[in-house]
Design a protein around this motif. Sequence first.
Motif, PDB file in Angstrom:
ATOM      1  N   SER A  83      34.505  32.278  45.676  1.00  0.00           N
ATOM      2  CA  SER A  83      35.299  32.630  46.848  1.00  0.00           C
ATOM      3  C   SER A  83      36.699  33.069  46.439  1.00  0.00           C
ATOM      4  O   SER A  83      37.239  34.049  46.966  1.00  0.00           O
ATOM      5  N   ASP A  84      37.291  32.350  45.467  1.00  0.00           N
ATOM      6  CA  ASP A  84      38.625  32.709  44.980  1.00  0.00           C
ATOM      7  C   ASP A  84      38.619  34.093  44.344  1.00  0.00           C
ATOM      8  O   ASP A  84      39.541  34.892  44.551  1.00  0.00           O
ATOM      9  N   VAL A  85      37.579  34.380  43.559  1.00  0.00           N
ATOM     10  CA  VAL A  85      37.476  35.684  42.907  1.00  0.00           C
ATOM     11  C   VAL A  85      37.391  36.798  43.944  1.00  0.00           C
ATOM     12  O   VAL A  85      38.076  37.823  43.845  1.00  0.00           O
ATOM     13  N   CYS A  86      36.554  36.594  44.954  1.00  0.00           N
ATOM     14  CA  CYS A  86      36.383  37.618  45.991  1.00  0.00           C
ATOM     15  C   CYS A  86      37.672  37.831  46.769  1.00  0.00           C
ATOM     16  O   CYS A  86      38.031  38.968  47.104  1.00  0.00           O
ATOM     17  N   ASN A  87      38.381  36.739  47.045  1.00  0.00           N
ATOM     18  CA  ASN A  87      39.662  36.870  47.741  1.00  0.00           C
ATOM     19  C   ASN A  87      40.665  37.649  46.897  1.00  0.00           C
ATOM     20  O   ASN A  87      41.429  38.474  47.416  1.00  0.00           O
ATOM     21  N   GLN A  88      40.664  37.385  45.589  1.00  0.00           N
ATOM     22  CA  GLN A  88      41.567  38.107  44.698  1.00  0.00           C
ATOM     23  C   GLN A  88      41.234  39.591  44.665  1.00  0.00           C
ATOM     24  O   GLN A  88      42.124  40.447  44.673  1.00  0.00           O
ATOM     25  N   ILE A  89      39.942  39.891  44.641  1.00  0.00           N
ATOM     26  CA  ILE A  89      39.515  41.291  44.607  1.00  0.00           C
ATOM     27  C   ILE A  89      39.943  42.012  45.879  1.00  0.00           C
ATOM     28  O   ILE A  89      40.465  43.130  45.838  1.00  0.00           O
TER      29      ILE A  89
END
Length: 229
Positions: free
Chosen positions: A38-44
């Motif tokens: 979820s953190d990765v997707c938010n960063q993207i």
Amino acid sequence: MGAQYLQGEGNNQVFDICNQLGCLVDDQNKSELAESISDVCNQIVDNTGQENYSSSLDYFKSKQVYERVNEIVQDANLCQAVIDWLIKGEMDNNGASSLSDVSLGSYHEFEDSEGNDERQLGQQGFRSFIEYLRSSISEHKIQLNCEVTKVMSEWYKNRFICGAYSYHSVRSSREDHELLQKPYIPGKLPRILFAGEAIHTRFFFTIHGAFESGIHEAQQILSIFEDNQ
């Protein structure tokens, strides 16, 4: 109020009230893998820089997302399964039949509250919160628990709602959002004022956005009465 969690803690009036009432619990079912993804997707999403409403959440199907998720799970089959889970979750949350209709650009307008982005409610859900709000209303002014008729809602079957929060379509614009906030004024005075999470410009699809919107419109109604007495 069907949600079972609050989004964020800072600048969140609903969190402040629920925290004082002691109806928040620690989520025991959190997955470190799910949080990492979820953190990765938010960063993207944050790094796309796409503020155009016409760009969609189909971006989650892109090679960039696949590569970032695969760095975490390091398994091609598991990576695709995780992305499928992510896409299904976004579709469910937005009540959309396809992510190609959900605007990625609108996500840049959403304001994250500080603190834990998902605070779980206890088994009573929002009942304590509702009782708190009801306690401030004089019973002689409004009859509570007085059933007039029984209506069973099946809003999850409504093709315009799908049982979820609102989302901004790629076919929409900021101007459409602003139009939703305008009251219905057939004459000199507003007759219908609109409130809800879909109306809030910064906290849309959240409980505290709906709460703040309701307070704002209630204040508008009071102002109208005061100005026309």
